[in-house]
Write a protein that holds these residues in place. Structure first.
Motif, short mmCIF file in Angstrom:
data_model
loop_
_atom_site.label_atom_id
_atom_site.label_comp_id
_atom_site.label_asym_id
_atom_site.label_seq_id
_atom_site.Cartn_x
_atom_site.Cartn_y
_atom_site.Cartn_z
N SER A 14 0.82 -1.20 0.00
CA SER A 14 0.00 0.00 0.00
C SER A 14 0.86 1.25 0.00
CB SER A 14 -0.90 -0.05 1.24
OG SER A 14 -1.28 1.21 1.68
N ALA A 15 0.31 2.34 -0.46
CA ALA A 15 1.02 3.62 -0.41
C ALA A 15 1.04 4.17 1.01
CB ALA A 15 0.36 4.62 -1.34
N ARG A 16 0.18 3.60 1.87
CA ARG A 16 0.18 4.01 3.26
C ARG A 16 1.31 3.32 4.01
NH1 ARG A 16 -4.79 1.92 2.66
NH2 ARG A 16 -4.47 0.51 4.39
N GLY A 17 1.46 3.57 5.26
CA GLY A 17 2.45 2.88 6.05
C GLY A 17 3.23 3.83 6.93
N PRO A 18 4.14 3.29 7.74
CA PRO A 18 4.93 4.11 8.65
C PRO A 18 5.91 4.99 7.89
CG PRO A 18 5.75 1.86 8.61
CD PRO A 18 4.48 1.87 7.81
N PRO A 19 6.58 5.91 8.54
CA PRO A 19 7.52 6.80 7.86
C PRO A 19 8.60 6.06 7.08
CG PRO A 19 7.09 7.59 10.09
CD PRO A 19 6.42 6.25 9.97
N SER A 20 8.91 4.83 7.50
CA SER A 20 9.94 4.07 6.79
C SER A 20 9.42 3.40 5.53
CB SER A 20 10.51 2.99 7.71
OG SER A 20 9.49 2.12 8.15
N ALA A 21 8.13 3.58 5.25
CA ALA A 21 7.56 2.97 4.05
C ALA A 21 8.25 3.49 2.80
CB ALA A 21 6.05 3.26 3.97
N PRO A 22 8.32 2.69 1.74
CA PRO A 22 9.03 3.13 0.53
C PRO A 22 8.39 4.35 -0.11
CG PRO A 22 7.77 1.12 0.14
CD PRO A 22 7.77 1.34 1.61
N ALA A 23 9.21 5.26 -0.56
CA ALA A 23 8.74 6.45 -1.26
C ALA A 23 8.70 6.17 -2.76
CB ALA A 23 9.69 7.61 -0.97
N PRO A 24 7.93 6.95 -3.53
CA PRO A 24 7.92 6.76 -4.98
C PRO A 24 9.33 6.80 -5.54
CG PRO A 24 6.19 8.28 -4.32
CD PRO A 24 7.02 8.01 -3.09
N GLY A 25 9.62 5.83 -6.41
CA GLY A 25 10.95 5.74 -6.98
C GLY A 25 11.89 4.86 -6.18
N ASP A 26 11.51 4.53 -4.92
CA ASP A 26 12.30 3.61 -4.11
C ASP A 26 12.27 2.23 -4.76
OD1 ASP A 26 12.78 1.62 -1.89
OD2 ASP A 26 12.98 3.48 -0.73
N ALA A 27 13.25 1.40 -4.44
CA ALA A 27 13.29 0.06 -5.02
C ALA A 27 12.13 -0.78 -4.56
CB ALA A 27 14.60 -0.64 -4.65
N ARG A 28 11.61 -0.49 -3.34
CA ARG A 28 10.52 -1.30 -2.83
C ARG A 28 9.21 -0.93 -3.52
NH1 ARG A 28 11.13 -0.50 3.40
NH2 ARG A 28 12.17 1.40 2.73
N SER A 29 8.27 -1.88 -3.53
CA SER A 29 7.10 -1.74 -4.40
C SER A 29 5.81 -1.61 -3.62
CB SER A 29 7.01 -2.97 -5.31
OG SER A 29 8.18 -3.10 -6.06
N SER A 30 4.80 -1.03 -4.24
CA SER A 30 3.47 -0.85 -3.66
C SER A 30 2.43 -1.20 -4.69
CB SER A 30 3.28 0.60 -3.21
OG SER A 30 1.92 0.89 -3.05
N LEU A 31 1.35 -1.83 -4.24
CA LEU A 31 0.29 -2.18 -5.17
C LEU A 31 -0.59 -0.99 -5.53
CD1 LEU A 31 -0.96 -5.66 -3.93
CD2 LEU A 31 0.35 -5.13 -5.97
N LYS A 32 -0.64 0.03 -4.65
CA LYS A 32 -1.59 1.11 -4.90
C LYS A 32 -0.92 2.44 -5.22
CE LYS A 32 -5.76 -0.62 -2.77
NZ LYS A 32 -6.90 -0.32 -1.90
N ARG A 33 0.40 2.51 -5.17
CA ARG A 33 1.07 3.75 -5.53
C ARG A 33 0.82 4.08 -6.99
NH1 ARG A 33 6.14 2.31 -4.64
NH2 ARG A 33 5.77 2.51 -2.43
N GLU A 34 0.65 5.33 -7.30
CA GLU A 34 0.37 5.72 -8.68
C GLU A 34 1.46 5.23 -9.63
OE1 GLU A 34 -0.51 9.76 -11.33
OE2 GLU A 34 -0.24 9.85 -9.15
N ALA A 35 2.72 5.25 -9.15
CA ALA A 35 3.83 4.81 -9.99
C ALA A 35 3.78 3.32 -10.29
CB ALA A 35 5.16 5.15 -9.32
N PHE A 36 2.93 2.61 -9.51
CA PHE A 36 2.82 1.17 -9.71
C PHE A 36 1.48 0.86 -10.38
CE2 PHE A 36 3.08 -3.19 -7.50
CZ PHE A 36 3.95 -3.66 -8.45
#
Length: 330
Positions: free
Chosen positions: A260-282
């Motif tokens: 998810s694009a939600r999460g704690p402050p350590s959650a991946p930001a757009p462009g980070d190597a880690r992935s999200s199912l709901k981020r616009e970039a994904f």
């Protein structure tokens, strides 16, 4: 194991082949997804039943499957199933299970010797089983000419240095010893972290939480994109409600952040190597691994598809003529 199937779609210049090792009723929702309330399944029963939830039995429906990518003159196998007749005590149908996965790969023209890469999205029992084969009492790599990109974090966690997953599941030691460790002496593993480019078409990206090294494989070919999401999701319910985790998730907070694009402050930001199912970039549709049936789920993109009542813009579309972006939940 039974109910094996083969299905194909094309994304750009790449032929994508879904090879199902096993599919059927599995655990009750309350056991497989301990945080999901019963009402969530009832609210979505119209599209969960019968493909994803057998309501009468109160059991989830899951698939075990591998993906083959053929394009650019190379063959890639993503995840290798449970394997055949493996010693997996306490793991239900995985213990001494019968598997035709290698025979099915042969049927689609992909004998193990033809694969250049074998990707393990993470190192769970149902994703690494055919990494190796018993050769006269010795486990050896089944894909003898392939490099095996393996998440370094999972190799460390499930390896002997960290007591085979710290003993959380007793079978983890057996899985590592017969399906991962034998690949190392042959010099075939490619241990990676953060992100790893397999070839000109496929890139691996870390999506930690479910396991320390859980990953997503992103395919880009022409104007088409796809993301094979490993075990980021086990049911469409988790795309609708990414806060819910499965019973084998090691770090539910990090797993939710990866879904998810939600999460704690350590959650991946757009462009980070880690992935999200709901981020616009994904922004992409999805075709399943543990999610059964030949469906593609699309997140945050408008196109022709069968509507699914989902506030997060999840829809299901059938393979065949599929183009654009896709998430393949492998």
């Amino acid at each position: 194991m039974s109910d094996a199937r083969i299905e194909r779609i094309r994304l750009g210049e790449v032929e994508v082949i879904r090879v199902v090792e096993w599919q059927g009723a599995y655990l009750p929702p309350a056991e497989m997804f301990p945080t999901t309330p019963a009402r969530l399944w009832e609210e979505h029963a119209e599209w969960l039943v019968p493909d994803h939830w057998r309501r009468g039995e109160d059991r989830t429906v899951v698939a075990l499957q591998s993906w083959v990518l053929r394009g650019g003159g190379q063959t890639i196998v993503i995840d290798t199933g449970v394997g055949h007749d493996r010693d997996r005590p306490g793991m239900g149908p995985f213990h001494r299970g019968r598997s035709r996965l290698i025979a099915l790969l042969g049927e689609v023209g992909v004998p193990p010797e033809s694969a250049e890469f074998v990707v393990n999205t993470h190192l769970h029992v149902d994703h690494v089983g055919w990494n190796t084969v018993d050769a006269s009492g010795e486990w050896v790599p089944r894909f003898s000419h392939a490099a095996y990109p393996i998440p370094a974090a999972d190799d460390a966690h499930y390896g002997p240095a960290q007591a085979y997953g710290h003993g959380w599941q007793p079978a983890d030691r057996l899985v590592y010893e017969d399906s991962i460790a034998p690949v190392h002496p042959a010099g075939q593993p490619l241990l990676w972290e953060g992100a790893h480019r397999v070839n000109g078409l496929l890139t691996l990206e870390s999506a930690p939480g479910y396991t320390p090294g859980s990953s997503v494989a992103r395919l880009v070919s022409g104007g088409d994109r796809a993301a094979f999401a490993g075990d980021l999701v086990h049911s469409p319910v988790q795309i609708d409600a990414p806060c819910h985790h499965s019973n084998s998730c090691l770090d539910s907070g990090r797993a939710e952040a990866s879904r998810s694009a939600r999460g704690p402050p350590s959650a991946p930001a757009p462009g980070d190597a880690r992935s999200s199912l709901k981020r616009e970039a994904f922004d992409a549709p999805a075709v399943p691994f543990h999610v059964p049936q030949p469906v593609v789920a699309e997140v945050g993109r408008e196109r022709e598809r069968s509507p699914v009542p989902d506030p997060g813009n999840l829809s299901l579309i059938r393979p065949g003529g599929t183009s654009g972006a896709a998430i393949l939940l492998s």
